[in-house]
Design an enzyme around this catalytic site. Structure first.
Site, PDB file in Angstrom:
ATOM      1  N   CYS A  70      49.997  35.790  42.309  1.00 11.99           N
ATOM      2  CA  CYS A  70      48.765  36.130  43.035  1.00 11.99           C
ATOM      3  C   CYS A  70      47.542  35.861  42.169  1.00 11.99           C
ATOM      4  O   CYS A  70      47.637  35.736  40.949  1.00 11.99           O
ATOM      5  CB  CYS A  70      48.749  37.618  43.409  1.00 11.99           C
ATOM      6  SG  CYS A  70      50.154  38.174  44.383  1.00 11.99           S
ATOM      7  N   CYS A  94      44.016  40.050  44.398  1.00 11.79           N
ATOM      8  CA  CYS A  94      44.886  40.172  45.575  1.00 11.79           C
ATOM      9  C   CYS A  94      44.815  41.602  46.137  1.00 11.79           C
ATOM     10  O   CYS A  94      44.948  42.582  45.393  1.00 11.79           O
ATOM     11  CB  CYS A  94      46.324  39.834  45.216  1.00 11.79           C
ATOM     12  SG  CYS A  94      47.459  39.911  46.623  1.00 11.79           S
ATOM     13  N   ARG A 106      49.262  45.948  47.237  1.00 10.84           N
ATOM     14  CA  ARG A 106      49.433  47.112  46.377  1.00 10.84           C
ATOM     15  C   ARG A 106      49.726  46.671  44.938  1.00 10.84           C
ATOM     16  O   ARG A 106      50.524  45.763  44.702  1.00 10.84           O
ATOM     17  CB  ARG A 106      50.585  47.973  46.893  1.00 10.84           C
ATOM     18  CG  ARG A 106      50.735  49.292  46.146  1.00 10.84           C
ATOM     19  CD  ARG A 106      51.852  50.123  46.747  1.00 10.84           C
ATOM     20  NE  ARG A 106      53.147  49.481  46.525  1.00 10.84           N
ATOM     21  CZ  ARG A 106      54.316  50.020  46.935  1.00 10.84           C
ATOM     22  NH1 ARG A 106      54.317  51.153  47.611  1.00 10.84           N
ATOM     23  NH2 ARG A 106      55.440  49.385  46.702  1.00 10.84           N
ATOM     24  N   CYS A 117      51.462  33.550  46.718  1.00 12.57           N
ATOM     25  CA  CYS A 117      51.259  34.649  47.661  1.00 12.57           C
ATOM     26  C   CYS A 117      50.629  34.117  48.952  1.00 12.57           C
ATOM     27  O   CYS A 117      49.680  33.342  48.907  1.00 12.57           O
ATOM     28  CB  CYS A 117      50.349  35.707  47.022  1.00 12.57           C
ATOM     29  SG  CYS A 117      49.896  37.063  48.110  1.00 12.57           S
ATOM     30  N   ASP A 143      13.124  16.966  24.820  1.00  6.29           N
ATOM     31  CA  ASP A 143      12.726  16.634  26.182  1.00  6.29           C
ATOM     32  C   ASP A 143      11.364  17.240  26.494  1.00  6.29           C
ATOM     33  O   ASP A 143      11.151  18.452  26.331  1.00  6.29           O
ATOM     34  CB  ASP A 143      13.787  17.167  27.163  1.00  6.29           C
ATOM     35  CG  ASP A 143      13.503  16.750  28.586  1.00  6.29           C
ATOM     36  OD1 ASP A 143      14.020  15.700  29.000  1.00  6.29           O
ATOM     37  OD2 ASP A 143      12.775  17.482  29.288  1.00  6.29           O
TER      38      ASP A 143
END
Length: 490
Positions: A23, A27, A30, A54, A426
């Site tokens: 996962c 996620c 649980r 997953c 620059d």
């Protein structure tokens, strides 16, 4: 992971022994017991260990790890090229040749650092590309397998079942996107929030070349030259992603196109780490707060960036754009399938080598430098890809007459995504620094900028923005800040 912190999606993979799935950290399922958890640096490593993706959190559909932007070692450079499809096109030996190492050493380093070798990492990319095509187009599975880089339909079917736990038919039955015809793919390009996509698009819009790019009603569209064909990409900011419509002449280029567009928009950056460092400087804090999640514009074509940099030396953005547009109009190839005002490709190295000196107006020395760069690229003496070592690329560029440290630094920042480049010479950047009370003298500016490391490229983008729009309003103006005397000498 227990806090479901989405900032870490793509930074590592969480695998669960009891379920056999992997996962993303955020996620919503649980949280498993710590004893049942394993952690991997990449999805390919989890797949090699026997885990499948997953179905709930779709861990393959997350921003890439910001590590590949920051790391300049062999593993980081290899990951950029693998994402671009080099293994599928050239094999592991071709990847090793581009990186300058033996195939055996490269495999050993990647397996040690990332948990999978080049073939495993490329297989994970192929599976993700195939899933995108299955869910967003109506093309046949045999065409999907071919386009994603699989050697056979059987290999394609087996891989999809192994990684996603579903057959291609089952995946197509759970479409998440809007189906499109062959050659057209609608994508979501995710990023970590906050993300100043509007700022990147403003930067690109100011420099857009007629025929090559178009910016209209918040959508940036440009042409792409890809390994197997051409494409146009239309990019529009959306909630937590960039909506992208790709029109490809060859679907095998999907993975390469996505990787290049992600680099163009710097979508894999870590905005929290960057904003924390830049916001710690009281003189830069207001600019960082005005543009949270600042990104550094990247590149889809290394040669294009070098030519733009050479032409843009010591002239205004408008003048550089007009000059480069002439080059595109005269030497760029017409697109087989134009998309609105996007009708041409950027000229090839061969076309520039032969005709740039005559096509470019202005100083003869500048035209000769563009020609010499193109000759080096066409002849194989100069490689301009995201897997180059920064020091080696700078050295190769500065060997060409007319290319100095400013140009090589600018190319490193945009082509390689080098995060710690400060273009202290620059003029626009120095003007933006002066508006904030930061020293404009190049030596003093470089000394002050040490506190912004390792994100000086991002600080430079903020200073450019200040030069264009003016400093941000603040209840405590920068001029009231105490000077940093210890940084005033180099």
């Amino acid at each position: 992971m227990a806090a479901r912190d989405a900032r870490f999606d793509g930074c590592f993979i969480h695998a669960v022994r009891s379920t056999g799935i992997y996962c993303r950290p955020s996620c919503p399922a649980r949280t498993p017991k710590r004893a049942n958890s394993e952690f991997y640096p990449t999805a390919a490593a989890a797949q090699s260990a026997g885990y499948r993706a997953c179905r709930r959190c779709l861990p393959d559909a997350v921003p890439g790890s910001p590590e590949w932007d920051l790391r300049a070692d062999l593993a980081g450079r290899a990951m950029r090229l693998i994402s671009d499809g080099v293994v599928d096109r050239c094999g592991v030996q071709g990847l090793a040749d581009q990186l300058g190492y033996s195939e055996r050493h490269l495999t050993r380093v990647l397996t040690s650092e990332l948990g999978a070798g080049p073939l495993g990492l490329a297989r994970a990319n192929r599976a993700h590309a195939a899933r995108v095509l299955i869910e967003t187009t109506d093309i046949s599975f045999s065409d999907v397998a071919f386009a994603a880089g699989f050697a056979s339909l059987r290999q394609f079917n087996d891989t999809m079942r192994e990684i996603f736990g579903r057959t291609p038919t089952e995946l197509r039955g759970h479409k998440r996107g809007t189906p499109s015809g062959a050659g057209t793919v609608h994508l979501r390009l995710p990023f970590r929030t906050p993300c100043d996509i509007a700022g990147v698009l403003r930067f690109l819009a100011r420099r857009a070349l007629a025929g090559l790019e178009e910016f209209d009603d918040g959508t940036y569209t440009r042409s792409l030259r890809l390994p197997h064909g051409t494409a146009t990409a239309a990019l529009r900011p959306a909630d937590k992603h960039v909506a992208c419509t790709l029109r490809l002449s060859d679907l095998r280029d999907l993975g390469s196109a996505v990787a290049r567009l992600r680099r163009l928009l710097d979508l894999d950056a870590d905005p929290v780490a960057i904003d924390e460092v830049l916001g710690s400087d009281p003189l830069l804090r207001g600019s960082a707060a005005r543009s949270p999640g600042v990104r550094v514009p990247g590149a889809v074509d290394g040669l294009e960036i070098v030519v733009r940099a050479v032409i843009g030396q010591q002239i205004s953005v408008a003048a550089a754009r007009a000059t480069t547009e002439r080059l595109v109009t005269e030497l760029g190839e017409p697109l087989p399938h134009p998309d609105g005002g996007v009708t041409r490709l950027f000229p090839t190295a061969e076309a520039l080598a032969e005709h740039a000196a005559a096509a470019l107006p202005g100083p003869r020395r500048r035209a000769e430098t563009v020609r010499d760069v193109a000759v080096a690229v066409a002849g194989g003496q100069l490689a301009l890809h995201a897997g180059r070592d920064e020091a080696e690329l700078r050295e190769d560029l500065e060997r060409i007459r007319g290319v100095g440290p400013w140009t090589s630094s600018y190319v490193a920042m945009r082509v390689l995504g080098a995060p710690d480049v400060l273009l202290s010479g620059d003029l626009a950047l120095r003007r933006g620094a002066g508006l904030l009370g930061i020293p404009e003298n190049p030596t003093a500016l470089a000394a002050h900028a040490k506190r912004w490391s390792p994100w000086r490229s991002y600080a430079g983008v903020l200073l450019w923005e200040n030069a264009s729009t003016g400093p941000p309003a603040s209840p405590e103006p920068a001029t009231r800040q105490e000077p940093f005397e210890d940084w005033e000498s180099s």
